[in-house]
Design an enzyme around this catalytic site. Sequence first.
Site, PDB file in Angstrom:
ATOM      1  N   GLY A   1     -18.538 -41.580   8.917  1.00 60.67           N
ATOM      2  CA  GLY A   1     -17.768 -40.757   8.475  1.00 60.67           C
ATOM      3  C   GLY A   1     -18.005 -39.409   8.562  1.00 60.67           C
ATOM      4  O   GLY A   1     -18.940 -38.899   9.246  1.00 60.67           O
ATOM      5  N   TYR A   2     -17.280 -38.620   7.706  1.00 59.11           N
ATOM      6  CA  TYR A   2     -17.211 -37.267   7.862  1.00 59.11           C
ATOM      7  C   TYR A   2     -18.606 -36.649   7.377  1.00 59.11           C
ATOM      8  O   TYR A   2     -19.359 -35.978   8.099  1.00 59.11           O
ATOM      9  CB  TYR A   2     -16.151 -36.513   6.905  1.00 59.11           C
ATOM     10  CG  TYR A   2     -16.210 -34.997   6.685  1.00 59.11           C
ATOM     11  CD1 TYR A   2     -16.202 -34.297   7.741  1.00 59.11           C
ATOM     12  CD2 TYR A   2     -16.160 -34.470   5.613  1.00 59.11           C
ATOM     13  CE1 TYR A   2     -16.348 -32.791   7.677  1.00 59.11           C
ATOM     14  CE2 TYR A   2     -16.069 -33.182   5.167  1.00 59.11           C
ATOM     15  CZ  TYR A   2     -16.369 -32.551   6.572  1.00 59.11           C
ATOM     16  OH  TYR A   2     -16.336 -30.886   6.237  1.00 59.11           O
TER      17      TYR A   2
ATOM     18  N   ASP B   1     -21.319 -49.369   9.391  1.00 55.90           N
ATOM     19  CA  ASP B   1     -19.920 -48.840   8.924  1.00 55.90           C
ATOM     20  C   ASP B   1     -19.040 -49.670   9.367  1.00 55.90           C
ATOM     21  O   ASP B   1     -19.019 -50.375  10.212  1.00 55.90           O
ATOM     22  CB  ASP B   1     -19.685 -47.250   9.566  1.00 55.90           C
ATOM     23  CG  ASP B   1     -18.573 -46.612   8.933  1.00 55.90           C
ATOM     24  OD1 ASP B   1     -17.585 -47.074   8.596  1.00 55.90           O
ATOM     25  OD2 ASP B   1     -18.809 -45.475   8.481  1.00 55.90           O
TER      26      ASP B   1
ATOM     27  N   SER C   1     -20.725 -37.121  -6.611  1.00 55.76           N
ATOM     28  CA  SER C   1     -19.570 -36.111  -6.445  1.00 55.76           C
ATOM     29  C   SER C   1     -19.482 -35.182  -7.880  1.00 55.76           C
ATOM     30  O   SER C   1     -19.779 -35.955  -9.099  1.00 55.76           O
ATOM     31  CB  SER C   1     -18.238 -36.939  -6.357  1.00 55.76           C
ATOM     32  OG  SER C   1     -17.132 -35.851  -6.562  1.00 55.76           O
TER      33      SER C   1
ATOM     34  N   THR D   1     -17.004 -34.794  -9.379  1.00 59.40           N
ATOM     35  CA  THR D   1     -15.990 -35.228 -10.028  1.00 59.40           C
ATOM     36  C   THR D   1     -16.481 -35.780 -11.495  1.00 59.40           C
ATOM     37  O   THR D   1     -15.945 -36.242 -12.203  1.00 59.40           O
ATOM     38  CB  THR D   1     -15.388 -36.267  -9.013  1.00 59.40           C
ATOM     39  OG1 THR D   1     -14.079 -36.704  -9.841  1.00 59.40           O
ATOM     40  CG2 THR D   1     -16.034 -37.674  -8.733  1.00 59.40           C
TER      41      THR D   1
ATOM     42  N   TYR E   1     -11.506 -43.656  -8.946  1.00 63.07           N
ATOM     43  CA  TYR E   1     -12.532 -43.054  -7.897  1.00 63.07           C
ATOM     44  C   TYR E   1     -13.824 -42.483  -8.615  1.00 63.07           C
ATOM     45  O   TYR E   1     -14.971 -42.822  -8.371  1.00 63.07           O
ATOM     46  CB  TYR E   1     -12.038 -42.089  -6.782  1.00 63.07           C
ATOM     47  CG  TYR E   1     -12.972 -41.310  -6.082  1.00 63.07           C
ATOM     48  CD1 TYR E   1     -13.855 -41.943  -5.207  1.00 63.07           C
ATOM     49  CD2 TYR E   1     -13.646 -40.133  -6.426  1.00 63.07           C
ATOM     50  CE1 TYR E   1     -14.857 -41.324  -4.501  1.00 63.07           C
ATOM     51  CE2 TYR E   1     -14.449 -39.484  -5.817  1.00 63.07           C
ATOM     52  CZ  TYR E   1     -14.966 -39.910  -4.763  1.00 63.07           C
ATOM     53  OH  TYR E   1     -16.105 -39.325  -4.094  1.00 63.07           O
TER      54      TYR E   1
ATOM     55  N   LYS F   1     -17.939 -43.667  -8.953  1.00 65.87           N
ATOM     56  CA  LYS F   1     -19.161 -42.846  -8.916  1.00 65.87           C
ATOM     57  C   LYS F   1     -20.248 -42.894 -10.255  1.00 65.87           C
ATOM     58  O   LYS F   1     -21.301 -42.965  -9.765  1.00 65.87           O
ATOM     59  CB  LYS F   1     -18.867 -41.341  -8.455  1.00 65.87           C
ATOM     60  CG  LYS F   1     -18.207 -40.963  -7.170  1.00 65.87           C
ATOM     61  CD  LYS F   1     -19.051 -41.349  -5.937  1.00 65.87           C
ATOM     62  CE  LYS F   1     -18.521 -41.875  -4.686  1.00 65.87           C
ATOM     63  NZ  LYS F   1     -19.242 -42.387  -3.585  1.00 65.87           N
TER      64      LYS F   1
ATOM     65  N   TYR G   1     -22.063 -34.108  -4.650  1.00 70.69           N
ATOM     66  CA  TYR G   1     -21.343 -32.783  -3.780  1.00 70.69           C
ATOM     67  C   TYR G   1     -20.169 -32.062  -4.483  1.00 70.69           C
ATOM     68  O   TYR G   1     -19.490 -32.772  -5.229  1.00 70.69           O
ATOM     69  CB  TYR G   1     -21.043 -33.526  -2.583  1.00 70.69           C
ATOM     70  CG  TYR G   1     -21.602 -34.608  -1.754  1.00 70.69           C
ATOM     71  CD1 TYR G   1     -23.054 -34.575  -1.945  1.00 70.69           C
ATOM     72  CD2 TYR G   1     -21.041 -35.549  -1.067  1.00 70.69           C
ATOM     73  CE1 TYR G   1     -23.703 -35.475  -1.247  1.00 70.69           C
ATOM     74  CE2 TYR G   1     -21.657 -36.562  -0.404  1.00 70.69           C
ATOM     75  CZ  TYR G   1     -23.145 -36.562  -0.412  1.00 70.69           C
ATOM     76  OH  TYR G   1     -23.758 -37.526   0.213  1.00 70.69           O
TER      77      TYR G   1
ATOM     78  N   ASP H   1      -5.633 -32.322 -11.842  1.00 70.26           N
ATOM     79  CA  ASP H   1      -6.674 -31.108 -11.521  1.00 70.26           C
ATOM     80  C   ASP H   1      -7.130 -29.847 -12.590  1.00 70.26           C
ATOM     81  O   ASP H   1      -6.306 -29.927 -13.395  1.00 70.26           O
ATOM     82  CB  ASP H   1      -5.620 -30.238 -10.330  1.00 70.26           C
ATOM     83  CG  ASP H   1      -5.601 -30.513  -8.808  1.00 70.26           C
ATOM     84  OD1 ASP H   1      -6.473 -31.536  -8.630  1.00 70.26           O
ATOM     85  OD2 ASP H   1      -4.937 -29.808  -8.214  1.00 70.26           O
TER      86      ASP H   1
END
Length: 337
Positions: free
Chosen positions: A10-11, A31, A124, A126, A148, A152, A176, A294
């Site tokens: 992944g990224y 993966d 995260s 988040t 999500y 986490k 992150y 948001d």
Amino acid sequence: MKILVTGGAGYIGSHTCILLLEAGHTLVVIDNLSNSKALSLSRVQEITGQSLVFVQADIRDETAMFELMKSHAIEAVIHFAGLKAVGESSQIPVNYYDNNVGGTLALLKAMQKAEVYNMIFSSSATVYGDPQTVPITEDFPLTATNPYGWSKLMVEQILSDLQASDPQWSVTLLRYFNPVGAHPSGLIGEDPNGIPNNLLPYIAQVAIGRLEKLSVFGDDYPTPDGTGVRDYIHVMDLAKGHLAALERNTNRAGRHVYNLGTGQGYSVLEMREAFAKACQREIPYVVSERRPGDIAECWADPAWAQQDLDWSAELGLEEMTTDAWRWQSRFPNGFEE
Ligand code: NAD
Ligand code: WQD
């Protein structure tokens, strides 16, 4: 060191693999390719001139995880694998909990059986929910507003409980902030499925002509220009953070938590302007409604990572946008061949 990297195609995983290989580590990447292509790992090997072992497998397959750890004498696990689309997580929460929480449990059982006690986990920002103030330090209250985010937070809790129950574990939680950018070669980068949810890939696709215009989600936030402010961090800086955590915390028992951010916030309009400068193109936009869920501002206090890991972000907005644009313009369809 011999490292198992989950979600390494992944990224963020693929960019981290580059630095791990360059530092001389031996990598086994697993993966299931649910959100990536194996081509990213071919490019990683092309960039570094070094090889890694790739196995297409699912972290939920405990037996496969155990056998891989045993047969490759794995010493540490860097755990990127997971589903990450916030909106989708509210539509298919069971899949998110199964993959992110269930998958991590299977991985941990395999680690216990294989006696591997070093884990670095992709958490995260988040987990801070809607913070009362910014910048955010690691001791801020934790909460979540979508499945999500809960997944986490649950994994953070599981890893913390595990470490408390068995003090030989070294557990590192990396929170992150907003990863952006690409490897400076332009050979790998972020390749979202469908229409991007995140700001930078969306802007990049407007710039390349795949999307017509950017929708700015609200300009009435209590921020200097009214648009949302985030802590964007170059993916290569983030990758470097993993290397620092690995070097510092492997076999250093305990629970170690770090914000990986720059400590600097930029608004949506500032990001749009920086990207337009990098690609020398217009980025048309309209202001639309706020996106549900948001928040106005989110940026890190990265002092603890600086102090304990001797790590700090070095790349600025110019590198983030020019590197993202190099990748986007070189491969307009990402890893699609
Ligand atoms: P990504 O989707 O590009 O990478 C995740 C990889 O995990 C993908 O290659 C996917 O195929 C793989 N995967 C998913 N479920 C799997 C499973 N059950 N078994 C094996 N492989 C599986 O995402 P990314 O941006 O590189 O994110 C990596 C990690 O960092 C994720 O855990 C994500 O939640 C977390 N994170 C990402 C961001 C972000 O904005 N990109 C921010 C904070 C945290
Ligand atoms: C950034 C800003 C939007 C798109 C998400 C996850 C978070 C973490 C990182 C994984 C916000 C605005 C966006 C667009 C816009 N991921 N925006 N138009 O929401 O900070 O964080 O990714 O852990 O959990 O929630 O990132 O890139 O989606 O948005 O105006 O088309 O850009 O409102 O202010 P976000 P983002």
